[in-house]
Design an enzyme around this catalytic site. Structure first.
Site, PDB file in Angstrom:
ATOM      1  N   ASP A 256      -2.219   1.969  -0.512  1.00 22.53           N
ATOM      2  CA  ASP A 256      -2.919   0.848   0.214  1.00 22.53           C
ATOM      3  C   ASP A 256      -2.600   0.910   1.612  1.00 22.53           C
ATOM      4  O   ASP A 256      -2.726   1.613   1.883  1.00 22.53           O
ATOM      5  CB  ASP A 256      -3.027  -0.406  -1.415  1.00 22.53           C
ATOM      6  N   HIS A 290      -5.316   2.199   3.146  1.00 24.62           N
ATOM      7  CA  HIS A 290      -6.603   1.472   3.226  1.00 24.62           C
ATOM      8  C   HIS A 290      -6.715   0.546   4.588  1.00 24.62           C
ATOM      9  O   HIS A 290      -7.906   0.559   4.562  1.00 24.62           O
ATOM     10  CB  HIS A 290      -6.682   0.429   1.955  1.00 24.62           C
TER      11      HIS A 290
END
Length: 526
Positions: A256, A290
């Site tokens: 992430d 991300h």
């Protein structure tokens, strides 16, 4: 008299060395029953070593080379966990080992949840250091989160225990998770601690967020490596509602966001109302995630005084990302980003988005998030979109500057619902479209924008319903079709001056719906 003073001095020296030696005392976990061949769970032995160190005022709990299998480790004041080179701590993936549940914070909401793998609360002077490895064995946690969630019901013992301990936590506070049976624990979570250090270790396979200090003061994270494979929400370093945080010399590749600054979510975050403030992030490399460095979206307590510098993002989905939405509240302000190299950014190099979740306009209130005073300079990037700013119709993003930016991108900057925006010395080679596009923006300064790859049919700058624009000191190269395009009946107070436009086929393309005069003066033209 002199003899008495000498005796006192000698006594003080002896006491000093005694105390110094005492403070450096090592507590080898193998002496307390831990097996370094992972043949037996070492949780109790580690606890005994920590208790022994705490009993004498503190010390270093030492892990010599070998493999240790353990459950959660709870630190006390004045404890250093030293994981030596060749030592590996492997954390159990048996969920029952992380009971009883403890006070925690999960994605910005205060809860009672599974114990984090490393945990401390209300202590000071704690550290995790060394050249060893800690492995969270997150696969079993990820599996229940992603694949086998449908097998979990409200009859699971973990869900029953969570609901028993959290009667006031509502499903909207944890959307998408509360129904999934239970909440995965962070790897390292220190709550309300002072003087925290995490240094040099390698961390991998976190069940959830990896390093997640909460409400802490004076936190240093230095020289660590985090390696989580593609996996759900395994952020790297997430200091939340902390003060005086230093993150440096880290190498991060995660499932992430790499580094994220947060301060609580929605009503829970506003109730606690503790900001994230005084952070420095420097000399870090991010290879997968991300976002490289992200602020939000849980920022309801506010984020301020942040410096991000001398970092490399290579292969992240986004570079610098600041995100929020209506309902969060909170203020993000006084942010400086400088000396960043971005490469192979999948989406946007720079994102400031106040509509991270789609919502409808509403009156300004404590639910309204604010972004202001954010300054970005000395950026080199190859990316899909150069930048995206998206404020709220009722409250624009304000006082944003881009200075000394050099990018190659598929598309340029898109600025919406913003004000007081400045571009200075921005060079952008885009495969298509405009270099800068604005919609519903006011007070824009464009100073020295250029491209070496102008596109047929595209203006360098396109303004839609934009007011108060000053475009100057640009020198478009040969092949530029249009310098500035203006659209929208609300566009006004636009000045184009002191530019060298001799290579431009058309200086201004003014749409029929533009009612106000545009001042074009003092330029060098054909």
């Amino acid at each position: 008299m002199k003899v008495s003073k000498l005796k006192s001095l000698l006594l003080l020296i002896a006491l000093f060395f005694s105390t110094s030696t005492f403070a450096q005392q090592y507590f080898n976990v193998t002496k307390y029953g831990a097996k370094n061949d992972s043949s037996r769970l070492a949780t109790d032995a580690i606890k005994k070593a920590i208790d022994a160190a705490a009993k004498v005022g503190g010390g270093t709990v030492y892990f010599p080379a070998g493999k240790y299998l353990t459950g959660p480790i709870h630190l006390k004041s004045n404890i250093t966990i030293f994981i030596d080179a060749g030592a590996e701590l492997h954390f159990s993936d048996n969920f029952d080992h992380y009971l009883p549940m403890v006070p925690s914070r999960w994605e910005g909401t205060e809860v009672i949840n599974f114990s984090p793998l490393f945990y401390a609360k209300d202590v000071e002077n704690i550290a995790i250091v060394g050249r060893g490895l800690i492995d969270g064995h997150g696969k079993n946690w990820w599996r229940f989160s992603e694949v086998e969630v449908k097998k979990l019901t409200e009859d699971s013992k973990w869900q029953k225990e969570f609901k028993r301990l959290n009667p006031n936590v509502l499903a909207p506070d944890l959307p998408g998770w509360i129904e999934r049976g239970f909440l995965r624990p962070p790897f390292i979570q220190f709550m309300n601690c002072k003087n925290v250090q995490i240094k040099d270790i390698k961390i991998q396979n976190s069940p959830f967020w990896t390093i997640n200090p909460q409400y802490c003061d004076n936190v240093t994270v230095d020289g660590i490596t985090i390696d989580n494979p593609p996996s759900p929400n395994t952020d790297g370093i997430n200091p939340e509602s902390c003060r005086n945080v230093r993150i440096a010399n880290c190498h991060i590749s995660v499932g992430d966001d790499c580094i994220t600054i947060k301060s609580g979510k929605d009503r829970s975050g506003r109730k606690v109302n503790i900001p994230a403030e005084n952070y420095t992030i420097t000399n870090c490399t991010m290879l997968r995630g991300h976002g490289g460095v992200v602020i939000g979206s849980e920022m309801s307590g506010g984020v301020k005084n942040i410096a991000i510098t001398n970092c490399i993002f290579d292969g992240t989905d986004r570079g610098i990302r600041i995100k929020s939405a209506r309902g969060r509240g909170g203020v993000v302000e006084d942010i400086r980003v400088s000396n960043i190299i971005m490469r192979n950014i999948r989406d946007q190099a720079i994102v400031l988005d106040l509509q991270y979740a789609k919502t409808n306009p509403e009156p300004i209130s404590e639910r309204t998030p604010i972004f202001r005073n954010i300054h970005i300079s000395d950026i080199t990037a190859s990316t899909n979109r150069a930048g995206y700013l998206n404020g709220l119709e009722e409250l624009p993003i304000s006082n944003i500057s881009f200075n000394n930016v050099n990018m190659t991108a598929n598309t340029g900057f898109l600025i919406k619902n913003s004000k007081d925006i400045s571009f200075n010395n921005v060079q952008l080679n885009a495969k298509s479209g405009n270099i800068i596009t604005t919609e519903n923006v006011s007070n824009v300064n464009v100073n020295g924008v250029r491209t070496f790859e102008p596109k047929a049919g595209a203006a360098l700058v396109e303004l839609t319903n934009t007011q108060g624009v000053y475009i100057h000191n640009s020198f478009p190269i040969a092949g530029t079709d249009t310098f500035v395009s203006v659209k929208g009946e609300q566009s006004k107070d636009i000045v184009i001056t002191n530019n060298n436009l001799k290579n431009v086929a058309k200086v201004l393309d003014k749409a029929a719906d533009v009612k106000n005069e545009i001042q074009v003066t003092g330029n060098i033209q054909k």
